[in-house]
Design a protein around this motif. Structure first.
Motif, PDB file in Angstrom:
ATOM      1  N   UNK A  65       0.919  -1.098   0.062  1.00  0.00           N
ATOM      2  CA  UNK A  65      -0.141  -0.089  -0.015  1.00  0.00           C
ATOM      3  C   UNK A  65       0.785   1.169  -0.062  1.00  0.00           C
ATOM      4  N   UNK A  66       1.885   1.367   0.958  1.00  0.00           N
ATOM      5  CA  UNK A  66       2.585   2.597   0.874  1.00  0.00           C
ATOM      6  C   UNK A  66       3.472   2.702  -0.528  1.00  0.00           C
ATOM      7  N   UNK A  67       3.874   1.623  -1.007  1.00  0.00           N
ATOM      8  CA  UNK A  67       4.453   1.740  -2.311  1.00  0.00           C
ATOM      9  C   UNK A  67       3.692   2.271  -3.324  1.00  0.00           C
ATOM     10  N   UNK A  68       2.632   1.750  -3.769  1.00  0.00           N
ATOM     11  CA  UNK A  68       1.567   2.179  -4.529  1.00  0.00           C
ATOM     12  C   UNK A  68       1.132   3.520  -4.354  1.00  0.00           C
ATOM     13  N   UNK A  69       0.823   3.768  -3.095  1.00  0.00           N
ATOM     14  CA  UNK A  69       0.397   4.951  -2.915  1.00  0.00           C
ATOM     15  C   UNK A  69       1.742   6.237  -2.972  1.00  0.00           C
ATOM     16  N   UNK A  70       2.917   5.820  -2.637  1.00  0.00           N
ATOM     17  CA  UNK A  70       3.958   6.740  -3.257  1.00  0.00           C
ATOM     18  C   UNK A  70       4.087   6.791  -4.929  1.00  0.00           C
ATOM     19  N   UNK A  71       3.919   5.885  -5.589  1.00  0.00           N
ATOM     20  CA  UNK A  71       3.983   5.893  -6.996  1.00  0.00           C
ATOM     21  C   UNK A  71       2.747   6.845  -7.484  1.00  0.00           C
ATOM     22  N   UNK A  72       1.490   6.873  -6.998  1.00  0.00           N
ATOM     23  CA  UNK A  72       0.415   7.549  -7.570  1.00  0.00           C
ATOM     24  C   UNK A  72       0.415   9.014  -6.947  1.00  0.00           C
ATOM     25  N   UNK A  73       1.268   9.200  -5.805  1.00  0.00           N
ATOM     26  CA  UNK A  73       1.169  10.545  -5.103  1.00  0.00           C
ATOM     27  C   UNK A  73       2.218  11.410  -5.756  1.00  0.00           C
ATOM     28  N   UNK A  74       3.448  10.689  -6.154  1.00  0.00           N
ATOM     29  CA  UNK A  74       4.524  11.315  -7.121  1.00  0.00           C
ATOM     30  C   UNK A  74       3.935  11.677  -8.566  1.00  0.00           C
ATOM     31  N   UNK A  75       2.956  10.877  -9.087  1.00  0.00           N
ATOM     32  CA  UNK A  75       2.351  11.407 -10.318  1.00  0.00           C
ATOM     33  C   UNK A  75       3.794  11.151 -11.390  1.00  0.00           C
ATOM     34  N   UNK A  76       3.219  11.557 -12.510  1.00  0.00           N
ATOM     35  CA  UNK A  76       4.254  11.222 -13.697  1.00  0.00           C
ATOM     36  C   UNK A  76       4.379  12.402 -14.718  1.00  0.00           C
ATOM     37  N   UNK A  77       5.645  12.765 -14.673  1.00  0.00           N
ATOM     38  CA  UNK A  77       5.835  14.194 -15.641  1.00  0.00           C
ATOM     39  C   UNK A  77       5.122  14.189 -17.073  1.00  0.00           C
ATOM     40  N   UNK A  78       4.579  15.180 -17.324  1.00  0.00           N
ATOM     41  CA  UNK A  78       4.015  15.353 -18.538  1.00  0.00           C
ATOM     42  C   UNK A  78       4.748  15.613 -19.600  1.00  0.00           C
ATOM     43  N   UNK A  79       4.237  15.325 -20.797  1.00  0.00           N
ATOM     44  CA  UNK A  79       5.226  15.781 -21.913  1.00  0.00           C
ATOM     45  C   UNK A  79       6.221  14.617 -22.510  1.00  0.00           C
ATOM     46  N   UNK A  80       6.281  14.721 -23.746  1.00  0.00           N
ATOM     47  CA  UNK A  80       7.244  13.783 -24.408  1.00  0.00           C
ATOM     48  C   UNK A  80       7.728  14.246 -25.547  1.00  0.00           C
ATOM     49  N   UNK A  81       7.756  15.300 -26.038  1.00  0.00           N
ATOM     50  CA  UNK A  81       8.370  16.043 -27.234  1.00  0.00           C
ATOM     51  C   UNK A  81       8.621  17.399 -26.888  1.00  0.00           C
ATOM     52  N   UNK A  82       9.795  17.634 -27.248  1.00  0.00           N
ATOM     53  CA  UNK A  82      10.246  19.129 -27.133  1.00  0.00           C
ATOM     54  C   UNK A  82      11.324  19.492 -28.046  1.00  0.00           C
ATOM     55  N   UNK A  83      11.622  20.687 -28.072  1.00  0.00           N
ATOM     56  CA  UNK A  83      12.688  21.308 -28.621  1.00  0.00           C
ATOM     57  C   UNK A  83      13.335  22.390 -27.840  1.00  0.00           C
ATOM     58  N   UNK A  84      14.647  22.614 -28.113  1.00  0.00           N
ATOM     59  CA  UNK A  84      15.481  23.500 -27.252  1.00  0.00           C
ATOM     60  C   UNK A  84      16.967  23.765 -27.696  1.00  0.00           C
ATOM     61  N   UNK A  85      17.494  24.295 -26.951  1.00  0.00           N
ATOM     62  CA  UNK A  85      19.083  24.528 -27.351  1.00  0.00           C
ATOM     63  C   UNK A  85      19.994  23.666 -26.040  1.00  0.00           C
ATOM     64  N   UNK A  86      20.967  23.352 -26.880  1.00  0.00           N
ATOM     65  CA  UNK A  86      21.807  22.299 -25.628  1.00  0.00           C
ATOM     66  C   UNK A  86      22.660  23.539 -24.789  1.00  0.00           C
ATOM     67  N   UNK A  87      22.666  23.268 -23.608  1.00  0.00           N
ATOM     68  CA  UNK A  87      23.266  24.192 -22.469  1.00  0.00           C
ATOM     69  C   UNK A  87      24.291  23.447 -21.842  1.00  0.00           C
ATOM     70  N   UNK A  88      24.428  22.031 -22.030  1.00  0.00           N
ATOM     71  CA  UNK A  88      25.653  21.274 -21.576  1.00  0.00           C
ATOM     72  C   UNK A  88      25.371  19.770 -22.112  1.00  0.00           C
ATOM     73  N   UNK A  89      26.730  19.062 -22.337  1.00  0.00           N
ATOM     74  CA  UNK A  89      26.772  17.959 -22.518  1.00  0.00           C
ATOM     75  C   UNK A  89      27.572  17.045 -21.678  1.00  0.00           C
ATOM     76  N   UNK A  90      27.323  15.573 -21.667  1.00  0.00           N
ATOM     77  CA  UNK A  90      27.969  14.658 -21.044  1.00  0.00           C
ATOM     78  C   UNK A  90      29.277  14.316 -21.324  1.00  0.00           C
ATOM     79  N   UNK A  91      29.915  13.668 -20.676  1.00  0.00           N
ATOM     80  CA  UNK A  91      31.534  13.510 -21.005  1.00  0.00           C
ATOM     81  C   UNK A  91      31.649  12.795 -22.015  1.00  0.00           C
TER      82      UNK A  91
END
Length: 658
Positions: free
Chosen positions: A30-56
Motif C-alpha cells: 500500500x505504501x509503495x503504490x500510494x507513493x507511486x500515485x502521489x508522485x505522479x508522472x511528468x507530462x510531455x514527451x516531445x520538445x525542442x530547445x538549445x543545448x546548454x551542456x553535454x555529458x562527458x
C-alpha cells in the motif's frame, strides 16, 4: 481517472501489485503504490530547445546546438531536460523550434507508415484524422500514395483534403463501400489506424476496407477484440507499430546510447526523428493547416482548457518557455515540516521507488529520531513530488546541495547500484552519516576507497548498508535460540528469486546483477547468525545451454566462517513465483530452526516457541537501530562485517562468472 478504472485499463500492474502483496506484505505494498500515485508522472514527451551542456561521453552535440527531443519521462514539459543522445537530433537550418518540437508525433506517424510499407501508386486509408492521422496523410502523399481519410469530424476531414487526401469520409456513411468504389472494387492496399477509442468496431472497419492480402497497421489505441471473419477470408495482415521505431523501449539503445548499425536497421527511432524534421524543413510536411496554438508556460492551464473545449479545440497546443535569466536553479524551496528537537536532519540521494515505499514512510513515523530536510533525485519532478509529500525543506537535482547542507546529518542513498560506492564516499567525506541501500558498492576499487577512508578517519561518520533481514523479528528469535550454542552451525538458505529478463536494469551495469544486488542480504545474514566473518568462500553457477539463464541468477555459494560454521546459499531464477521465495534452515546444538518467508519460524529439538506473524523483513527495525545508533554511537552493523560482506559478494561474483 479513478483507481479502479486505471486497474481495469492496466491489468498487468494489478498482477504486479498482487505479487508485491504476497512477497512484501499488504502494508508495504500500500505504501509503495500510494507513493507511486502521489508522485505522479511528468507530462510531455516531445520538445525542442538549445543545448546548454553535454555529458562527458557525448559525441555529435555541442553547447548551443538546437535540438528536438523525444521520450516520456525525458522530453518533459520543463525549462531544462536531460536527454540521452539517441533521443535527440539536431534541428535542420531554417526550421523553427515550434515546428521541431512535434518531433515525437512525426516519428510515431512515420513508423506507422514504415510498418505499412506502402509502394508508389498504392491506395492507403488513414483511419482517424487527429494530429498523427493528418501527418500520416501528408507523408503518404509525399511517398506517392493515394490517400483516403476517415474521421467523424468534418473539420479534420477538410484539413485532410487540403493536405493531399483524395477523399475524406465519415465512418458512418458507408465508408467501407466508398473505399471499395474508390479502389476499383478491390479495397485499400493498407489501412493505418490512428484513432483513439475503446471501440472494437474501428479495427473491424479497417479490415473490411482492405483488399485481399491487405495490411492493417495499428498506431493508435483502440479496442482489439478481433473478429476472425474480418481477417480470415481475405488473409489480411495485422501489424502493430511500436511508437517511434526500432530502439523504443530498449534501455541499451535509449539510456545506454548504443546505436543499431544503419546497414542492418535502416530506420531507428532516432533516424525516424531526423527524417521527419527533414520533411518539415523541405516543406513536404507542414503544420500550418493544423493551426497550432502557442501558449506561454505560465498559461498552461489555459492550454489544457482549450484542449477540453469539444466544440473548438485546437489540434495542437504548444507550450513556450522564456529565455533563461541567469544560471538555472537546481533547488526548489518548499514549506517544510519543522523537525522535533534532537531529531537528525536527513537528506535523500535518489528518491527511488523502494525508498519512497519503505524507508521514507518508516523514517517519517519516527519524528523523534528523524526529520526530512532535502530530497535529491535525477529528475526534478520526482524530487519535488517526494519532498512535498514528506514535508522536506527543499527538492533538488544536484547532489552537492544535500552534501553541503550543514543541517543534514544523515544521507540516505537510494540510487541505482552503480552510484552507491561513489555517493557513499562523497557523503562520508562531507561528514555525513550514511544509510546506503544494498549493495554498498559494485567494484573492488570502490570498496578499497571506503576502507581507505576509515583507515584515515577511524572515528568517521557512521555507515550502515541496508541489510534489513538481520533486524527482522524472526531472525532475532533465531539469534536468541542460538545464543550460547556449543557447536558451530550449519545453515542452508534457498532463494527462489524468480526470473528477470536480461534487459532489466538490475542485470546490467547499473544493477551489477542479482548476486551483488540481492544475494548480499543473505551473506550478511550468515554473518549475523554466526557472529563471525567468512574465512573461505566457494561458489559455482549453473551452466545452461540457453542464454536466458544467467550465471549470477542460478548459483550456489558456500561460506566457511571463523567460528567453524558453514553456511550455503542456493539462489535460482528457475522456479515459479507461486512457490514461497525464501527458506532458511539452521542446524546447531541438536536443534533445527526453519524459517519460511519471514512469516513462520518452527523449532525442532527444543520445547520452545518459534515465531509467527505477518511477513516482516526488518525494514522498520533497521531504521530504529539506525536512530538509536546515531544517538549512542554504537553501529547497528559493525564496519568490518559490512566490508567483509561486500568483499564476499565481489569474490562470489568472480567465481560464478569465471
Amino acid at each position: 481517472m479513478p483507481l479502479y478504472r486505471r486497474a481495469m485499463k492496466q491489468p498487468q500492474h494489478v498482477k504486479r501489485v498482487l505479487e508485491m502483496v504476497r512477497d512484501q506484505g499488504l502494508a508495504a505494498t500500500i505504501n509503495r503504490v500510494k507513493g507511486q500515485l502521489d508522485a505522479g508522472t511528468p507530462t510531455g514527451y516531445s520538445a525542442a530547445g538549445t543545448v546548454i551542456a553535454v555529458g562527458e561521453r557525448v559525441d555529435g552535440f555541442a553547447v548551443g546546438d538546437r535540438v528536438a527531443c523525444a521520450g516520456a519521462g525525458i522530453a518533459n514539459h520543463a525549462e531544462i531536460i536531460a536527454v540521452p543522445v539517441n533521443l535527440a537530433t539536431r534541428i535542420p537550418h531554417g526550421l523553427e523550434s515550434d515546428e521541431a518540437c512535434t518531433v515525437t508525433l512525426g516519428a510515431i506517424a512515420l513508423q506507422g507508415i514504415r510498418r505499412a510499407n506502402p509502394t508508389l501508386g498504392e491506395s492507403v486509408v488513414v483511419l482517424g484524422l487527429g494530429v498523427l492521422g493528418l501527418l500520416s496523410v501528408q507523408m503518404l502523399k509525399a511517398n506517392g500514395v493515394r490517400v483516403i481519410g476517415i474521421d467523424p469530424d468534418p473539420k479534420r476531414r477538410s484539413i485532410a483534403l487540403a493536405t493531399g487526401a483524395t477523399a475524406a469520409l465519415d465512418p458512418v456513411d458507408d465508408a467501407v463501400g466508398t473505399v471499395a468504389r474508390l479502389t476499383d472494387g478491390f479495397g485499400a492496399d493498407a489501412v493505418i489506424i490512428c484513432a483513439a477509442s475503446s471501440s472494437d468496431a474501428i479495427v473491424a472497419q479497417a479490415a473490411q476496407c482492405c483488399r485481399r492480402k491487405g495490411r492493417v497497421v495499428l498506431v493508435g489505441d483502440v479496442g482489439l477484440s478481433l473478429d476472425r471473419a474480418d481477417f480470415y477470408a481475405k488473409e489480411v495482415d495485422f501489424l502493430i507499430s511500436c511508437s517511434y521505431g526500432p530502439g523504443r523501449y530498449d534501455p541499451v539503445f535509449e539510456r545506454g546510447g548504443a546505436d543499431y548499425p544503419l546497414a542492418y536497421v535502416r530506420w531507428t527511432e532516432t533516424r525516424n526523428m531526423e527524417a521527419y524534421l527533414a520533411l518539415l524543413a523541405e516543406g513536404s510536411v507542414t503544420l500550418a493547416p493544423l493551426s497550432p496554438e502557442v501558449f506561454p508556460i505560465g498559461q498552461a492551464p489555459a492550454a489544457y482548457a482549450r484542449l477540453k473545449d469539444a466544440a473548438d479545440r485546437p489540434l495542437l497546443a504548444l507550450l513556450s518557455y522564456p529565455e533563461p535569466d541567469g544560471r538555472p536553479s537546481r533547488r526548489i524551496a518548499l514549506a517544510a515540516k519543522p523537525g522535533l528537537s534532537g531529531s537528525i536532519g536527513v537528506g535523500i540521494l535518489g528518491a527511488g521507488s523502494f525508498l519512497q515505499a519503505v524507508h521514507i514512510p518508516n523514517m517519517l513515523a519516527m519524528p523523534e529520531r528523524f526529520h526530512l530536510r532535502g530530497v535529491m533525485s535525477r529528475t526534478g519532478a520526482t524530487a519535488k513530488a517526494v519532498a512535498t509529500r514528506a514535508g522536506a525543506a527543499y527538492a533538488t537535482s544536484e547532489v552537492d546541495e544535500v552534501l553541503n547542507d550543514d543541517a543534514i546529518g544523515l544521507v540516505m542513498i537510494g540510487t541505482r547500484h552503480d552510484l552507491h560506492g561513489d555517493l557513499t564516499l562523497r557523503a562520508l567525506r562531507a561528514g555525513k552519516a550514511v544509510l546506503v541501500e544494498k549493495p554498498l558498492c559494485l567494484t573492488d576499487a570502490e570498496l578499497a576507497a571506503i576502507e581507505d577512508f576509515y583507515a584515515a578517519h577511524p572515528d568517521g561518520p557512521m555507515l550502515l548498508t541496508g541489510f534489513n533481514r538481520r533486524f527482522s523479528p524472526a531472525i532475532r528469535r533465531i539469534a536468541e535460540l542460538l545464543r550460547g550454542r556449543s557447536t558451530p552451525l550449519m545453515a542452508s538458505y534457498r532463494m527462489n528469486a524468480g526470473f528477470l529478463p536480461a534487459d532489466h536494469w538490475t542485470q546490467g551495469p547499473e544493477g551489477g546483477g542479482r548476486n551483488l544486488g540481492e544475494a548480499c542480504h543473505v551473506y550478511d545474514l550468515f554473518c549475523a547468525l554466526t557472529g563471525s566473518l567468512p574465512v573461505d568462500i566457494q561458489a559455482r553457477s549453473m551452466r545452461a545451454p540457453s542464454k536466458q539463464w544467467r550465471a549470477d541468477d542460478n548459483f550456489s555459494a558456500s561460506l566457511a566462517f571463523a567460528d567453524g560454521s558453514v553456511c550455503t546459499l542456493l539462489y535460482t531464477a528457475l522456479g515459479t513465483k507461486e512457490h514461497p521465495k525464501e527458506r532458511l534452515e539452521v542446524f546447531a546444538d541438536g536443534m533445527v530452526l526453519a524459517l519460511d518467508d519471514y512469516r513462520s519460524l518452527t523449532v525442532a529439538g527444543r520445547r520452545t516457541k518459534g515465531w509467527q506473524g505477518g511477513q516482516d523483513k526488518g525494514h522498520k527495525a533497521l531504521m530504529v537501530a539506525l536512530g538509536d545508533g546515531l544517538r549512542t554511537g554504537i553501529w547497528p552493523i559493525a564496519l568490518d562485517q559490512q566490508i567483509a560482506i561486500a568483499r564476499a559478494a565481489l569474490r562470489i561474483q568472480r567465481l560464478i562468472s569465471a
